[in-house]
Design an enzyme around this catalytic site. Structure first.
Site, PDB file in Angstrom:
ATOM      1  N   PHE A 150       0.802  -1.242   0.083  1.00 11.39           N
ATOM      2  CA  PHE A 150       0.155  -0.113   0.041  1.00 11.39           C
ATOM      3  C   PHE A 150       0.664   1.274  -0.051  1.00 11.39           C
ATOM      4  O   PHE A 150       0.288   2.431  -0.470  1.00 11.39           O
ATOM      5  CB  PHE A 150      -1.082  -0.017   1.090  1.00 11.39           C
ATOM      6  CG  PHE A 150      -0.028   0.426   2.324  1.00 11.39           C
ATOM      7  CD1 PHE A 150      -0.023   1.573   2.706  1.00 11.39           C
ATOM      8  CD2 PHE A 150       0.291  -0.783   3.443  1.00 11.39           C
ATOM      9  CE1 PHE A 150       0.522   2.165   3.866  1.00 11.39           C
ATOM     10  CE2 PHE A 150       1.047  -0.085   4.473  1.00 11.39           C
ATOM     11  CZ  PHE A 150       1.085   1.190   4.975  1.00 11.39           C
ATOM     12  N   LYS A 174      -1.210  -7.228  -9.294  1.00  6.73           N
ATOM     13  CA  LYS A 174      -2.291  -7.377  -8.311  1.00  6.73           C
ATOM     14  C   LYS A 174      -1.919  -6.212  -7.258  1.00  6.73           C
ATOM     15  O   LYS A 174      -0.730  -6.541  -6.281  1.00  6.73           O
ATOM     16  CB  LYS A 174      -2.023  -8.796  -7.613  1.00  6.73           C
ATOM     17  CG  LYS A 174      -3.472  -9.234  -7.024  1.00  6.73           C
ATOM     18  CD  LYS A 174      -3.803  -8.335  -5.854  1.00  6.73           C
ATOM     19  CE  LYS A 174      -2.940  -8.409  -4.473  1.00  6.73           C
ATOM     20  NZ  LYS A 174      -3.306  -7.538  -3.358  1.00  6.73           N
ATOM     21  N   SER A 227       5.560  -6.995   3.346  1.00  5.12           N
ATOM     22  CA  SER A 227       5.849  -7.261   4.789  1.00  5.12           C
ATOM     23  C   SER A 227       6.887  -8.899   4.720  1.00  5.12           C
ATOM     24  O   SER A 227       6.883  -9.436   3.675  1.00  5.12           O
ATOM     25  CB  SER A 227       4.788  -7.395   5.626  1.00  5.12           C
ATOM     26  OG  SER A 227       3.968  -8.098   5.086  1.00  5.12           O
ATOM     27  N   CYS A 282       9.693   1.961   3.448  1.00  4.26           N
ATOM     28  CA  CYS A 282      10.565   0.832   3.944  1.00  4.26           C
ATOM     29  C   CYS A 282      11.946   1.294   4.068  1.00  4.26           C
ATOM     30  O   CYS A 282      12.885   0.589   4.543  1.00  4.26           O
ATOM     31  CB  CYS A 282      10.447  -0.197   2.617  1.00  4.26           C
ATOM     32  SG  CYS A 282      11.212   0.523   1.250  1.00  4.26           S
TER      33      CYS A 282
HETATM   34  P1  NAD Z   1       1.719  -6.594   3.078  1.00  2.00           P
HETATM   35  O1  NAD Z   1       2.563  -7.761   2.797  1.00  2.00           O
HETATM   36  O2  NAD Z   1       0.424  -6.571   3.877  1.00  2.00           O
HETATM   37  O3  NAD Z   1       0.765  -6.582   1.473  1.00  2.00           O
HETATM   38  C1  NAD Z   1       1.734  -6.650   0.584  1.00  2.00           C
HETATM   39  C2  NAD Z   1       0.863  -7.487  -0.818  1.00  2.00           C
HETATM   40  O4  NAD Z   1       0.726  -8.798  -0.533  1.00  2.00           O
HETATM   41  C3  NAD Z   1      -0.485  -6.808  -0.944  1.00  2.00           C
HETATM   42  O5  NAD Z   1      -0.687  -6.700  -2.347  1.00  2.00           O
HETATM   43  C4  NAD Z   1      -1.319  -7.834  -0.408  1.00  2.00           C
HETATM   44  O6  NAD Z   1      -2.759  -7.975  -0.781  1.00  2.00           O
HETATM   45  C5  NAD Z   1      -0.883  -8.943  -0.550  1.00  2.00           C
HETATM   46  N1  NAD Z   1      -0.872  -9.937   0.649  1.00  2.00           N
HETATM   47  C6  NAD Z   1      -1.127  -9.649   1.957  1.00  2.00           C
HETATM   48  N2  NAD Z   1      -1.205 -10.722   2.697  1.00  2.00           N
HETATM   49  C7  NAD Z   1      -0.955 -11.810   1.988  1.00  2.00           C
HETATM   50  C8  NAD Z   1      -1.074 -13.196   2.099  1.00  2.00           C
HETATM   51  N3  NAD Z   1      -1.067 -13.779   3.487  1.00  2.00           N
HETATM   52  N4  NAD Z   1      -0.619 -13.768   0.992  1.00  2.00           N
HETATM   53  C9  NAD Z   1      -0.508 -13.539  -0.138  1.00  2.00           C
HETATM   54  N5  NAD Z   1      -0.583 -11.914  -0.213  1.00  2.00           N
HETATM   55  C10 NAD Z   1      -0.795 -11.307   0.465  1.00  2.00           C
HETATM   56  O7  NAD Z   1       2.551  -5.261   2.977  1.00  2.00           O
HETATM   57  P2  NAD Z   1       1.876  -3.784   3.241  1.00  2.00           P
HETATM   58  O8  NAD Z   1       1.156  -3.726   4.656  1.00  2.00           O
HETATM   59  O9  NAD Z   1       0.903  -3.689   2.006  1.00  2.00           O
HETATM   60  O10 NAD Z   1       3.068  -2.895   2.901  1.00  2.00           O
HETATM   61  C11 NAD Z   1       4.099  -2.598   3.871  1.00  2.00           C
HETATM   62  C12 NAD Z   1       5.214  -3.495   4.018  1.00  2.00           C
HETATM   63  O11 NAD Z   1       5.915  -3.576   2.682  1.00  2.00           O
HETATM   64  C13 NAD Z   1       6.289  -3.112   5.049  1.00  2.00           C
HETATM   65  O12 NAD Z   1       6.804  -4.088   5.864  1.00  2.00           O
HETATM   66  C14 NAD Z   1       7.375  -2.494   4.226  1.00  2.00           C
HETATM   67  O13 NAD Z   1       8.610  -2.524   4.710  1.00  2.00           O
HETATM   68  C15 NAD Z   1       7.281  -3.195   3.132  1.00  2.00           C
HETATM   69  N6  NAD Z   1       7.931  -2.595   1.849  1.00  2.00           N
HETATM   70  C16 NAD Z   1       9.212  -2.904   1.458  1.00  2.00           C
HETATM   71  C17 NAD Z   1       9.737  -2.357   0.517  1.00  2.00           C
HETATM   72  C18 NAD Z   1      10.935  -2.708  -0.018  1.00  2.00           C
HETATM   73  O14 NAD Z   1      11.423  -2.384  -1.133  1.00  2.00           O
HETATM   74  N7  NAD Z   1      11.933  -3.550   0.825  1.00  2.00           N
HETATM   75  C19 NAD Z   1       9.145  -1.335  -0.199  1.00  2.00           C
HETATM   76  C20 NAD Z   1       7.846  -0.969   0.204  1.00  2.00           C
HETATM   77  C21 NAD Z   1       7.251  -1.601   1.336  1.00  2.00           C
END
Ligand code: NAD
Length: 497
Positions: A150, A174, A227, A282
């Site tokens: 997000f 997605k 995450s 991040c």
């Molecule tokens: P999230 O992991 O909750 O969601 C990311 C994506 O995965 C979304 O599209 C979501 O629909 C999907 N998803 C969620 N749960 C799932 C599951 N159990 N199985 C399969 N797909 C699933 O992350 P978020 O809260 O949207 O984003 C924040 C996180 O992203 C933070 O931890 C941040 O550090 C990380 N992030 C990392 C970077 C990087 O480059 N390392 C960049 C941006 C954000």
């Protein structure tokens, strides 16, 4: 029901036939701004099938035509920069200027994708044996998938599909279910730029949709950002199904402050890097490590942080916006409480934060902890909120050991006037992106976004040359053209003769 978010399948914006809908809400008010479908299994199949069919002709499309699509796309994105930032602000709560930055850092990747011809050039060596030449090509993989978080709904989708498609692949995106309107507008503009039907699909949903994609036999490669727990699931499941996977995960980024640094620069940069975007980056700095006498600056840092206040996206005086949803706020508040209970000193407590006119917003004020120890959950967890921890050490060596002991390796920075200290730091630190007097060292797209350790699973990173390697196969040709040579008989060895 509010406005139904469409999906893009085979060049058409379609309304899902699902019965499962989620609310997209304004994080400053909780008002529902759109309804998001969770795609049905049949719709996911249609999306993958459309991408597979489009690949047949797209892979044969000349590289300069692929580059021209990206040239038209980057021009359209620039033309619609403010409009995109407004959509983005409304669904994420980001301040308008920060939202413009989110869009801009994505546009820079599309500019990079315009260079696809030179980026995908192979290697050649003449006469690897007598009259034998060797050369290599990059060829696309097929259908690639992107699953995005997000917190950067413009930049991160744009890390992925422009590079994949420029390489000759087709794509299924997605996006996060929490802020899908920005990626949908990005997709619409991609169609307006002249993308043939089927190059890019956008489908919506959560775990079920992702899990269907992870095991789909027609998908070759998966790019994920999100995450840690989900990154591990994506990497393990995707690779277990023989796909190429790059999974960018969470972080805990430290900034080292040396006593010879410029105090005011340290304070200004720490404030922006820690609570900017409500800490939902991040690459946010969530731990400041003060070395030696620099610890005396903590008082002035506290005063500077206390002056920052959150507010609505169009409030020009707001330093940052709300957290993305009430659960995210609840989690951050819970972690702050745990820090206090564990004995850390909360010198600025943002838990009880109100913004006039927005009583329902997910606000958390700037929060600062001192007397933090490394066993506390505020240190071991990624907080993803406007919370900065202060640690104090006596030497640079101690700071390096502390950071190298942390499992994450996304970003870090050092503030110093000493070239020797900076050189030692950049060399010894086990973190993939290092800033020297630069607090948030996100590389520009001609480099790659190179998180390490628990912040990244895979080997080829996003954008830069590494993205071209991730989204391509290398084909190596060894060629001999006979003149009037008479074969000397069979070659019974492995050597080229
Ligand atoms: P999230 O992991 O909750 O969601 C990311 C994506 O995965 C979304 O599209 C979501 O629909 C999907 N998803 C969620 N749960 C799932 C599951 N159990 N199985 C399969 N797909 C699933 O992350 P978020 O809260 O949207 O984003 C924040 C996180 O992203 C933070 O931890 C941040 O550090 C990380 N992030 C990392 C970077 C990087 O480059 N390392 C960049 C941006 C954000």
């Amino acid at each position: 029901m509010t406005q139904q978010v469409p999906m893009l399948i085979n060049g058409e914006m379609v309304i899902s036939r699902t019965t499962q809908w989620l609310a997209v809400t304004d994080p400053a008010t909780q008002n529902e701004i759109a309804s998001l479908p969770c795609a049905t299994q049949a719709e996911v199949e249609q999306a993958v099938a459309a991408a597979k069919a489009a690949f047949v002709s797209w892979k044969e499309t000349p590289v300069s035509e692929r580059a021209r699509l990206m040239l038209r796309y980057q021009a359209l994105l620039k033309e619609h920069h403010d409009e995109l930032a407004t959509i983005l602000s409304k669904e994420t709560g980001k301040t308008f200027e920060d939202a413009k930055g989110d869009v801009w850092r994505g546009i820079e990747v599309v500019e990079h994708a315009c260079n696809i011809a030179s980026l995908s050039m192979g290697e050649t060596v003449e006469n690897v044996a007598r009259k034998v030449d060797c050369y290599s090509y990059s060829q696309p993989l097929g259908v690639c998938v992107g699953i995005t978080p997000f917190n950067f709904p413009a930049m991160i989708p744009l890390w992925m599909f422009p590079m994949a498609i420029a390489c000759g692949n087709t794509f299924v995106l997605k996006p996060s279910e929490q802020d899908p309107l920005t990626p949908m507008r990005l997709a619409e503009l991609f169609q307006d730029a002249g993308a043939p039907a089927g190059l890019l699909q956008v489908i919506h949903g959560t775990k079920e949709v992702v899990d269907q994609l992870l095991v789909h036999p027609d998908i070759e490669a998966i790019s994920f950002v999100g995450s840690v727990a989900v990154a591990e699931h994506i990497y393990k499941t995707g690779t277990a199904h023989m796909k190429r996977v790059q999974a960018f995960a969470g972080a805990k980024n430290h900034m080292v402050v040396m006593p010879d640094a410029q105090k005011q620069q340290v304070i200004n940069n720490l404030v922006g890097a820690s609570v900017g975007a409500a800490g939902q980056r991040c690459m946010a700095i969530s731990v400041a490590v003060f070395v030696g006498e620099s610890r005396q600056w903590v008082g002035e840092l506290t005063e500077a942080l206390a002056k920052v206040r959150p507010g609505a996206w169009d409030d020009k005086a707001a330093g940052y916006g709300p957290l993305i949803n009430p659960q995210a706020k609840q989690r951050v508040v819970q972690l702050i409480t745990e820090g206090i209970d564990a004995g850390a000193e909360c010198v600025l407590d943002g838990r009880d934060c109100q913004v006039a006119g927005f009583p329902e917003g997910n606000w958390v004020g700037p929060t600062l902890f001192t007397k933090v120890t490394r066993d506390m959950s505020i240190y071991t967890e990624e907080i993803f909120g406007p919370v900065l921890l202060i640690l104090e050490v006596d030497t640079l060596e101690e700071a390096i050991a502390l950071i190298n002991d942390n499992p994450y390796g996304n970003g870090t920075s050092i503030f110093t006037a000493s070239g020797a200290a900076a050189r030692k730091y950049q060399h010894e630190i086990k973190v993939g992106q290092v800033g020297i007097n630069v607090p948030v060292p996100v590389p520009l797209p001609f480099f790659s976004f190179t998180g390490w350790r628990k912040s990244f699973y895979g080997d080829q990173h996003a954008y830069g040359k590494q993205a071209v390697r991730f989204y391509s196969e290398t084909k190596t040709v060894t060629a001999r053209w006979f003149e009037d040579d008479i074969a000397a008989g069979p070659n019974m060895t492995i050597t080229l003769k």
